[in-house]
Design a protein around this motif. Sequence first.
Motif, PDB file in Angstrom:
ATOM      1  N   ARG A   1      -7.346   1.626   1.306  1.00 20.42           N
ATOM      2  CA  ARG A   1      -7.367   2.735   0.350  1.00 20.42           C
ATOM      3  C   ARG A   1      -6.585   2.390  -0.911  1.00 20.42           C
ATOM      4  O   ARG A   1      -6.970   2.760  -2.027  1.00 20.42           O
ATOM      5  CB  ARG A   1      -6.771   3.993   1.004  1.00 20.42           C
ATOM      6  N   TYR A   2      -5.483   1.676  -0.744  1.00 20.66           N
ATOM      7  CA  TYR A   2      -4.619   1.379  -1.885  1.00 20.66           C
ATOM      8  C   TYR A   2      -4.698  -0.066  -2.362  1.00 20.66           C
ATOM      9  O   TYR A   2      -4.221  -0.382  -3.458  1.00 20.66           O
ATOM     10  CB  TYR A   2      -3.175   1.764  -1.546  1.00 20.66           C
ATOM     11  N   LEU A   3      -5.276  -0.936  -1.563  1.00 23.65           N
ATOM     12  CA  LEU A   3      -5.464  -2.332  -1.947  1.00 23.65           C
ATOM     13  C   LEU A   3      -6.942  -2.690  -1.793  1.00 23.65           C
ATOM     14  O   LEU A   3      -7.329  -3.447  -0.896  1.00 23.65           O
ATOM     15  CB  LEU A   3      -4.586  -3.242  -1.081  1.00 23.65           C
ATOM     16  N   PRO A   4      -7.790  -2.150  -2.646  1.00 18.90           N
ATOM     17  CA  PRO A   4      -9.235  -2.385  -2.508  1.00 18.90           C
ATOM     18  C   PRO A   4      -9.616  -3.858  -2.632  1.00 18.90           C
ATOM     19  O   PRO A   4     -10.677  -4.254  -2.145  1.00 18.90           O
ATOM     20  CB  PRO A   4      -9.841  -1.537  -3.628  1.00 18.90           C
ATOM     21  N   GLN A   5      -8.771  -4.660  -3.246  1.00 17.24           N
ATOM     22  CA  GLN A   5      -9.081  -6.087  -3.364  1.00 17.24           C
ATOM     23  C   GLN A   5      -9.083  -6.782  -2.000  1.00 17.24           C
ATOM     24  O   GLN A   5      -9.626  -7.891  -1.858  1.00 17.24           O
ATOM     25  CB  GLN A   5      -8.102  -6.783  -4.314  1.00 17.24           C
TER      26      GLN A   5
ATOM     27  N   ALA B   1       0.840  -1.205   0.000  1.00 13.66           N
ATOM     28  CA  ALA B   1       0.000   0.000   0.000  1.00 13.66           C
ATOM     29  C   ALA B   1       0.870   1.248   0.000  1.00 13.66           C
ATOM     30  O   ALA B   1       0.571   2.233  -0.694  1.00 13.66           O
ATOM     31  CB  ALA B   1      -0.934  -0.007   1.207  1.00 13.66           C
ATOM     32  N   ALA B   2       1.958   1.220   0.769  1.00 12.26           N
ATOM     33  CA  ALA B   2       2.858   2.370   0.826  1.00 12.26           C
ATOM     34  C   ALA B   2       3.497   2.643  -0.528  1.00 12.26           C
ATOM     35  O   ALA B   2       3.587   3.795  -0.977  1.00 12.26           O
ATOM     36  CB  ALA B   2       3.939   2.136   1.878  1.00 12.26           C
ATOM     37  N   MET B   3       3.939   1.587  -1.210  1.00 13.90           N
ATOM     38  CA  MET B   3       4.565   1.774  -2.514  1.00 13.90           C
ATOM     39  C   MET B   3       3.558   2.246  -3.553  1.00 13.90           C
ATOM     40  O   MET B   3       3.892   3.052  -4.443  1.00 13.90           O
ATOM     41  CB  MET B   3       5.231   0.477  -2.963  1.00 13.90           C
ATOM     42  N   LEU B   4       2.330   1.788  -3.447  1.00 15.87           N
ATOM     43  CA  LEU B   4       1.291   2.259  -4.372  1.00 15.87           C
ATOM     44  C   LEU B   4       0.956   3.717  -4.099  1.00 15.87           C
ATOM     45  O   LEU B   4       0.670   4.482  -5.032  1.00 15.87           O
ATOM     46  CB  LEU B   4       0.049   1.377  -4.256  1.00 15.87           C
ATOM     47  N   GLN B   5       0.983   4.121  -2.833  1.00 16.32           N
ATOM     48  CA  GLN B   5       0.787   5.538  -2.516  1.00 16.32           C
ATOM     49  C   GLN B   5       1.872   6.377  -3.181  1.00 16.32           C
ATOM     50  O   GLN B   5       1.584   7.412  -3.796  1.00 16.32           O
ATOM     51  CB  GLN B   5       0.821   5.761  -1.005  1.00 16.32           C
TER      52      GLN B   5
ATOM     53  N   ASN C   1       3.757   5.580  -5.816  1.00 17.95           N
ATOM     54  CA  ASN C   1       3.698   5.512  -7.280  1.00 17.95           C
ATOM     55  C   ASN C   1       2.555   6.313  -7.868  1.00 17.95           C
ATOM     56  O   ASN C   1       2.651   6.820  -8.988  1.00 17.95           O
ATOM     57  CB  ASN C   1       3.589   4.048  -7.722  1.00 17.95           C
ATOM     58  N   THR C   2       1.457   6.420  -7.138  1.00 16.53           N
ATOM     59  CA  THR C   2       0.287   7.122  -7.676  1.00 16.53           C
ATOM     60  C   THR C   2       0.243   8.602  -7.310  1.00 16.53           C
ATOM     61  O   THR C   2      -0.411   9.378  -8.007  1.00 16.53           O
ATOM     62  CB  THR C   2      -1.015   6.465  -7.183  1.00 16.53           C
ATOM     63  N   SER C   3       0.960   8.998  -6.244  1.00 16.28           N
ATOM     64  CA  SER C   3       0.841  10.390  -5.790  1.00 16.28           C
ATOM     65  C   SER C   3       2.177  11.115  -5.651  1.00 16.28           C
ATOM     66  O   SER C   3       2.203  12.345  -5.603  1.00 16.28           O
ATOM     67  CB  SER C   3       0.124  10.436  -4.439  1.00 16.28           C
ATOM     68  N   GLY C   4       3.275  10.375  -5.540  1.00 11.38           N
ATOM     69  CA  GLY C   4       4.561  11.011  -5.271  1.00 11.38           C
ATOM     70  C   GLY C   4       4.779  11.305  -3.801  1.00 11.38           C
ATOM     71  O   GLY C   4       5.808  11.876  -3.422  1.00 11.38           O
ATOM     72  N   TYR C   5       3.844  10.885  -2.965  1.00 14.11           N
ATOM     73  CA  TYR C   5       3.940  11.107  -1.520  1.00 14.11           C
ATOM     74  C   TYR C   5       4.013   9.770  -0.809  1.00 14.11           C
ATOM     75  O   TYR C   5       3.399   8.790  -1.242  1.00 14.11           O
ATOM     76  CB  TYR C   5       2.720  11.886  -1.025  1.00 14.11           C
TER      77      TYR C   5
END
Length: 490
Positions: A422-426, A333-337, A339-343
């Motif tokens: 929030r980042y892993l809706p599955q 989830a942290a890495m997806l945050q 990659n998708t936002s830069g934060y």
Amino acid sequence: MPSEQFDCGLVWLRRDLRLSDHAALYHAAQQCRRLFVAFIFDRDILDSLPRQDRRVVFIWESLAPVDAALRERGSALIARHARACEAIPMLARELGADAVFTNHDYEPQAIARDAAVAQTLRSEGRQLITSKDQVIFERDEVLTGASKPFSVFTPYKNAWLKKLDAYQLKAYPSERALDRVAPLPAAVAGGLPSMDSMGFDAEFRMSLAPGEAGARALVDEFRDRISQYHDTRDFPAVKGPSYLSVHLRFGTVSIRELARFAWQRVQTDSTEGASRWLAELIWRDFYHQILFHHPRVVTQSFKPEYDRIVWDADEAKFAAWCEGRTGFPLVDAAMLQLNTSGYMHNRLRMVVASFLTKDLGIDWRWGERYFAEKLNDFDLAANNGGWQWAASTGCDAQPYFRIFNPFSQSEKFDAQGRFIRRYLPQLARLPDKNIHAPHLMEPMLLRAAGVNLGVDYPRPIVDHDVARKKTLERFAVVKAASGMEAASEA
């Protein structure tokens, strides 16, 4: 105002994209009769960036109000897409500037660039005059009793606080310098180059409001939350941080203003929030002085013996980490945050860095480079310091035998799985107690929650307990070798 020493000065903006409380601008106004202001979209930096880079858009949008303010005074911002080491001397020549004023930069490449600019200007009878602006204390201003740079944070912080007084936090009344800006000569064009002409996508922007106005809104909003900072700062699903790191990175807010605000609250607030936030600002100064005194840390471990570590160069596992496919929900989830936002939340930066270096056994430099590409607030000193802290190779680092357990970190700091969902809706339908480690659930319960492990979400790519033992062995080998070498030298 003292008598001017120069007829004309050029102010070179860099990591200080504002007009208020600006050291170089203030000193330029004190010494020059006429002023011009410039910014260079430096091709030595930008040419290696992808077309979609939020940071370049943030810089452009932060400079637009600077240009507007200068135009109100009959001038304009001079912005160029060029190599700064060539463009600044050329502009000084075209403008007839006697001196170029700018603020210190502490990164090795920036120091080399500034030395080259200074040499060119000097050969033409001009000067480069620099000022401290992006930190409270720099270089040799805070030293040990033996006049050496600190390498441990707590004594550095104590010395920093002891040295602090109202003078260091005083704002420069640089807005008055606007009375000195001059109309541009006809041959010198003002204004900003388009994003497209520089090869960047103007639509790929941050959600963060740019410029001094954006920073001001965040500071005002954080005033109401700083008392709770100590209690909320570690929880990624909670509004705990100040979110000012990007503004600090690009200088759309003054570090003096923020430190003054925090210090005043420390004096009047009985909670720990303000003191903990002030400590974060001190960490920032600490890492900048480490980088200045030890520029080798850019490519080497602060503790030289740890350059002997044999890391696992596993590109497949590194790709899984980068893309959020490790099977560890909080890490992914942290890495997806990112990659998708830069934060990425600060607690999560520590978790994912520990995971890369100590669960996957991958060189911290790989992760540091990835963060440098992705982070909106990328700052070499802080990024390098944070990665070496997590990898246990840096100054005052996390001891190598203290290894974050990504499952327990998840349970502690995202207990209800709000951030993960929030980042892993599955994984959204998993119970709170199971969302941290789906692979431990009964297959039937997983299917009932709509998760087919290995299809909808990956199984863990590494066994944490096994990886922990391997990390301890990896560091033990280096420690033993270092000890034997020290014994032989003795």
